[in-house]
Design a protein around this motif. Structure first.
Motif, PDB file in Angstrom:
ATOM      1  N   LYS A  20       0.869  -1.172   0.000  1.00  0.00           N
ATOM      2  CA  LYS A  20       0.000   0.000   0.000  1.00  0.00           C
ATOM      3  C   LYS A  20       0.902   1.216   0.000  1.00  0.00           C
ATOM      4  CE  LYS A  20      -3.914  -2.006   2.442  1.00  0.00           C
ATOM      5  NZ  LYS A  20      -4.754  -1.932   3.663  1.00  0.00           N
ATOM      6  N   LEU A  21       0.757   2.069  -1.012  1.00  0.00           N
ATOM      7  CA  LEU A  21       1.623   3.233  -1.133  1.00  0.00           C
ATOM      8  C   LEU A  21       1.079   4.426  -0.356  1.00  0.00           C
ATOM      9  CD1 LEU A  21       2.414   2.883  -4.927  1.00  0.00           C
ATOM     10  CD2 LEU A  21       3.813   2.140  -2.989  1.00  0.00           C
ATOM     11  N   ALA A  22      -0.184   4.707  -0.475  1.00  0.00           N
ATOM     12  CA  ALA A  22      -0.850   5.816   0.216  1.00  0.00           C
ATOM     13  C   ALA A  22      -2.223   5.985  -0.402  1.00  0.00           C
ATOM     14  CB  ALA A  22      -0.045   7.104   0.092  1.00  0.00           C
ATOM     15  N   LYS A  23      -2.971   6.973   0.080  1.00  0.00           N
ATOM     16  CA  LYS A  23      -4.274   7.298  -0.492  1.00  0.00           C
ATOM     17  C   LYS A  23      -4.149   8.537  -1.375  1.00  0.00           C
ATOM     18  CE  LYS A  23      -6.998   5.204   3.130  1.00  0.00           C
ATOM     19  NZ  LYS A  23      -8.082   5.368   4.087  1.00  0.00           N
ATOM     20  N   VAL A  24      -4.941   8.565  -2.432  1.00  0.00           N
ATOM     21  CA  VAL A  24      -4.921   9.692  -3.365  1.00  0.00           C
ATOM     22  C   VAL A  24      -5.363  10.954  -2.643  1.00  0.00           C
ATOM     23  CG1 VAL A  24      -5.923  10.656  -5.484  1.00  0.00           C
ATOM     24  CG2 VAL A  24      -5.381   8.208  -5.355  1.00  0.00           C
ATOM     25  N   GLN A  25      -4.522  11.995  -2.708  1.00  0.00           N
ATOM     26  CA  GLN A  25      -4.874  13.270  -2.070  1.00  0.00           C
ATOM     27  C   GLN A  25      -5.248  14.335  -3.077  1.00  0.00           C
ATOM     28  OE1 GLN A  25      -1.355  14.278   0.183  1.00  0.00           O
ATOM     29  NE2 GLN A  25      -0.429  15.359  -1.526  1.00  0.00           N
ATOM     30  N   ASN A  26      -4.812  14.162  -4.343  1.00  0.00           N
ATOM     31  CA  ASN A  26      -5.151  15.154  -5.360  1.00  0.00           C
ATOM     32  C   ASN A  26      -5.008  14.525  -6.741  1.00  0.00           C
ATOM     33  OD1 ASN A  26      -5.973  17.594  -6.394  1.00  0.00           O
ATOM     34  ND2 ASN A  26      -4.380  18.788  -5.386  1.00  0.00           N
ATOM     35  N   ILE A  27      -5.601  15.173  -7.725  1.00  0.00           N
ATOM     36  CA  ILE A  27      -5.549  14.716  -9.115  1.00  0.00           C
ATOM     37  C   ILE A  27      -5.095  15.893  -9.957  1.00  0.00           C
ATOM     38  CG2 ILE A  27      -6.937  13.869 -11.051  1.00  0.00           C
ATOM     39  CD1 ILE A  27      -8.761  12.548  -8.899  1.00  0.00           C
ATOM     40  N   ILE A  41      -0.034  11.517  -4.170  1.00  0.00           N
ATOM     41  CA  ILE A  41      -0.178  10.838  -2.891  1.00  0.00           C
ATOM     42  C   ILE A  41       0.800  11.489  -1.916  1.00  0.00           C
ATOM     43  CG2 ILE A  41      -0.976   8.671  -3.918  1.00  0.00           C
ATOM     44  CD1 ILE A  41       1.843   7.526  -3.517  1.00  0.00           C
ATOM     45  N   PRO A  42       0.553  11.348  -0.606  1.00  0.00           N
ATOM     46  CA  PRO A  42       1.460  11.975   0.354  1.00  0.00           C
ATOM     47  C   PRO A  42       2.894  11.480   0.176  1.00  0.00           C
ATOM     48  CG  PRO A  42      -0.522  11.205   1.440  1.00  0.00           C
ATOM     49  CD  PRO A  42      -0.557  10.659   0.042  1.00  0.00           C
ATOM     50  N   GLY A  43       3.823  12.401   0.388  1.00  0.00           N
ATOM     51  CA  GLY A  43       5.242  12.064   0.316  1.00  0.00           C
ATOM     52  C   GLY A  43       5.733  11.480   1.622  1.00  0.00           C
ATOM     53  N   ARG A  45       6.851  10.988   5.262  1.00  0.00           N
ATOM     54  CA  ARG A  45       6.268  11.596   6.469  1.00  0.00           C
ATOM     55  C   ARG A  45       7.172  12.650   7.087  1.00  0.00           C
ATOM     56  NH1 ARG A  45       3.542   6.333   9.318  1.00  0.00           N
ATOM     57  NH2 ARG A  45       2.087   5.957   7.627  1.00  0.00           N
ATOM     58  N   MET A  46       8.461  12.439   7.011  1.00  0.00           N
ATOM     59  CA  MET A  46       9.407  13.385   7.611  1.00  0.00           C
ATOM     60  C   MET A  46       9.570  14.635   6.750  1.00  0.00           C
ATOM     61  SD  MET A  46      10.316  11.915  10.387  1.00  0.00           S
ATOM     62  CE  MET A  46      11.891  12.491  10.937  1.00  0.00           C
ATOM     63  N   LEU A  47       9.572  14.447   5.427  1.00  0.00           N
ATOM     64  CA  LEU A  47       9.840  15.567   4.521  1.00  0.00           C
ATOM     65  C   LEU A  47       8.574  16.236   4.006  1.00  0.00           C
ATOM     66  CD1 LEU A  47      12.728  13.945   2.456  1.00  0.00           C
ATOM     67  CD2 LEU A  47      12.922  15.512   4.399  1.00  0.00           C
ATOM     68  N   GLY A  48       7.444  15.553   4.108  1.00  0.00           N
ATOM     69  CA  GLY A  48       6.184  16.122   3.618  1.00  0.00           C
ATOM     70  C   GLY A  48       6.137  16.134   2.099  1.00  0.00           C
ATOM     71  N   GLY A  49       5.335  17.009   1.552  1.00  0.00           N
ATOM     72  CA  GLY A  49       5.189  17.106   0.107  1.00  0.00           C
ATOM     73  C   GLY A  49       4.325  16.000  -0.452  1.00  0.00           C
ATOM     74  N   SER A  50       4.373  15.867  -1.770  1.00  0.00           N
ATOM     75  CA  SER A  50       3.578  14.863  -2.473  1.00  0.00           C
ATOM     76  C   SER A  50       4.458  14.061  -3.408  1.00  0.00           C
ATOM     77  CB  SER A  50       2.486  15.538  -3.312  1.00  0.00           C
ATOM     78  OG  SER A  50       1.590  16.243  -2.499  1.00  0.00           O
ATOM     79  N   ARG A  51       4.053  12.813  -3.647  1.00  0.00           N
ATOM     80  CA  ARG A  51       4.697  11.982  -4.661  1.00  0.00           C
ATOM     81  C   ARG A  51       3.750  11.868  -5.849  1.00  0.00           C
ATOM     82  NH1 ARG A  51       6.072   6.491  -1.974  1.00  0.00           N
ATOM     83  NH2 ARG A  51       4.137   6.976  -0.905  1.00  0.00           N
ATOM     84  N   VAL A  52       4.335  11.686  -7.022  1.00  0.00           N
ATOM     85  CA  VAL A  52       3.593  11.648  -8.282  1.00  0.00           C
ATOM     86  C   VAL A  52       3.396  10.209  -8.736  1.00  0.00           C
ATOM     87  CG1 VAL A  52       3.660  12.301 -10.727  1.00  0.00           C
ATOM     88  CG2 VAL A  52       4.516  13.893  -8.974  1.00  0.00           C
ATOM     89  N   VAL A  53       2.141   9.869  -9.023  1.00  0.00           N
ATOM     90  CA  VAL A  53       1.811   8.600  -9.672  1.00  0.00           C
ATOM     91  C   VAL A  53       1.285   8.983 -11.052  1.00  0.00           C
ATOM     92  CG1 VAL A  53       0.381   6.526  -9.638  1.00  0.00           C
ATOM     93  CG2 VAL A  53       1.197   7.522  -7.468  1.00  0.00           C
ATOM     94  N   ARG A  54       2.114   8.849 -12.077  1.00  0.00           N
ATOM     95  CA  ARG A  54       1.695   9.189 -13.441  1.00  0.00           C
ATOM     96  C   ARG A  54       0.524   8.292 -13.838  1.00  0.00           C
ATOM     97  NH1 ARG A  54       3.372  13.181 -17.043  1.00  0.00           N
ATOM     98  NH2 ARG A  54       5.253  14.132 -16.236  1.00  0.00           N
ATOM     99  N   TRP A  55      -0.437   8.871 -14.543  1.00  0.00           N
ATOM    100  CA  TRP A  55      -1.639   8.125 -14.928  1.00  0.00           C
ATOM    101  C   TRP A  55      -1.293   6.885 -15.751  1.00  0.00           C
ATOM    102  CZ3 TRP A  55      -6.345   8.175 -13.033  1.00  0.00           C
ATOM    103  CH2 TRP A  55      -7.336   7.458 -13.712  1.00  0.00           C
ATOM    104  N   ASN A  56      -0.230   6.945 -16.558  1.00  0.00           N
ATOM    105  CA  ASN A  56       0.126   5.783 -17.382  1.00  0.00           C
ATOM    106  C   ASN A  56       0.608   4.598 -16.542  1.00  0.00           C
ATOM    107  OD1 ASN A  56       2.602   6.855 -16.694  1.00  0.00           O
ATOM    108  ND2 ASN A  56       3.442   6.779 -18.753  1.00  0.00           N
ATOM    109  N   LEU A  57       0.838   4.799 -15.244  1.00  0.00           N
ATOM    110  CA  LEU A  57       1.215   3.698 -14.352  1.00  0.00           C
ATOM    111  C   LEU A  57      -0.003   2.999 -13.751  1.00  0.00           C
ATOM    112  CD1 LEU A  57       4.195   5.301 -12.394  1.00  0.00           C
ATOM    113  CD2 LEU A  57       4.289   3.738 -14.341  1.00  0.00           C
ATOM    114  N   VAL A  58      -1.186   3.598 -13.883  1.00  0.00           N
ATOM    115  CA  VAL A  58      -2.407   3.003 -13.327  1.00  0.00           C
ATOM    116  C   VAL A  58      -2.811   1.816 -14.190  1.00  0.00           C
ATOM    117  CG1 VAL A  58      -4.856   3.390 -12.835  1.00  0.00           C
ATOM    118  CG2 VAL A  58      -3.172   5.190 -12.317  1.00  0.00           C
TER     119      VAL A  58
END
Length: 163
Positions: A20-27, A41-43, A45-58
């Protein structure tokens, strides 16, 4: 067909590891092509920010979103997605107006296909009004304040979801 509002908060799972990577927080949308480019998805926990899941990976969307194994990058490391994310605005609640100037409702959801392309908008009329479907082909222009649609009768969401 997928409801964009239904994607928010869904768990993202790696197809290869079952992690489980995380829950979608934005699109993130590309308004020029009317397609989803990425999920955020959330980046760390220590550094914050967001990670990118490119749509072509879905690879599939069901109760969870399954993604192909790939190195996910921080939002600040993906210039295209970061730029689109900065330009983005909330689409739900945007007024829908006909070319003739009649307000027919507001966007309550977007519907996309498996490729992430917008196929239409769910239109809500008033507080107790029904819900209709505005196909993307009937949209003349879209902006921050309004979506302009051609004058036409809209099918109900019930009919679209059945058909």
């Amino acid at each position: 067909m997928h409801s964009v509002n239904g994607i928010f908060g869904r768990e993202v799972v790696n197809e290869s590891t079952g992690e489980k990577l995380a829950k979608v927080q934005n699109i993130v949308f590309d308004e020029d092509s009317s397609t989803i480019v990425a999920l955020l998805i959330p980046g760390d926990r220590m550094l914050g920010g967001s990670r990118v899941v490119r749509w072509n990976l879905v690879s599939s969307i069901g109760d969870v979103i399954v993604v192909r194994d790939s190195e996910l990058v921080d939002l600040k490391e993906d210039a295209e997605v970061a730029g689109l994310s900065r330009q983005s605005h909330q689409i739900t609640g945007t007024d829908i107006v006909t070319e003739g100037g009649e307000k027919i409702g507001a966007v309550s959801d977007l519907l996309v296909d498996d490729r992430g392309a917008v196929i239409g908008y769910e239109v809500k009329q008033g507080l107790l009004g029904g819900r209709d479907f505005l196909p993307v082909e009937k949209v003349r222009s879209a902006g921050r304040d309004a979506i302009i649609a051609e004058d036409a009768d809209l099918p109900s969401m019930k009919d679209v979801l059945r058909g």
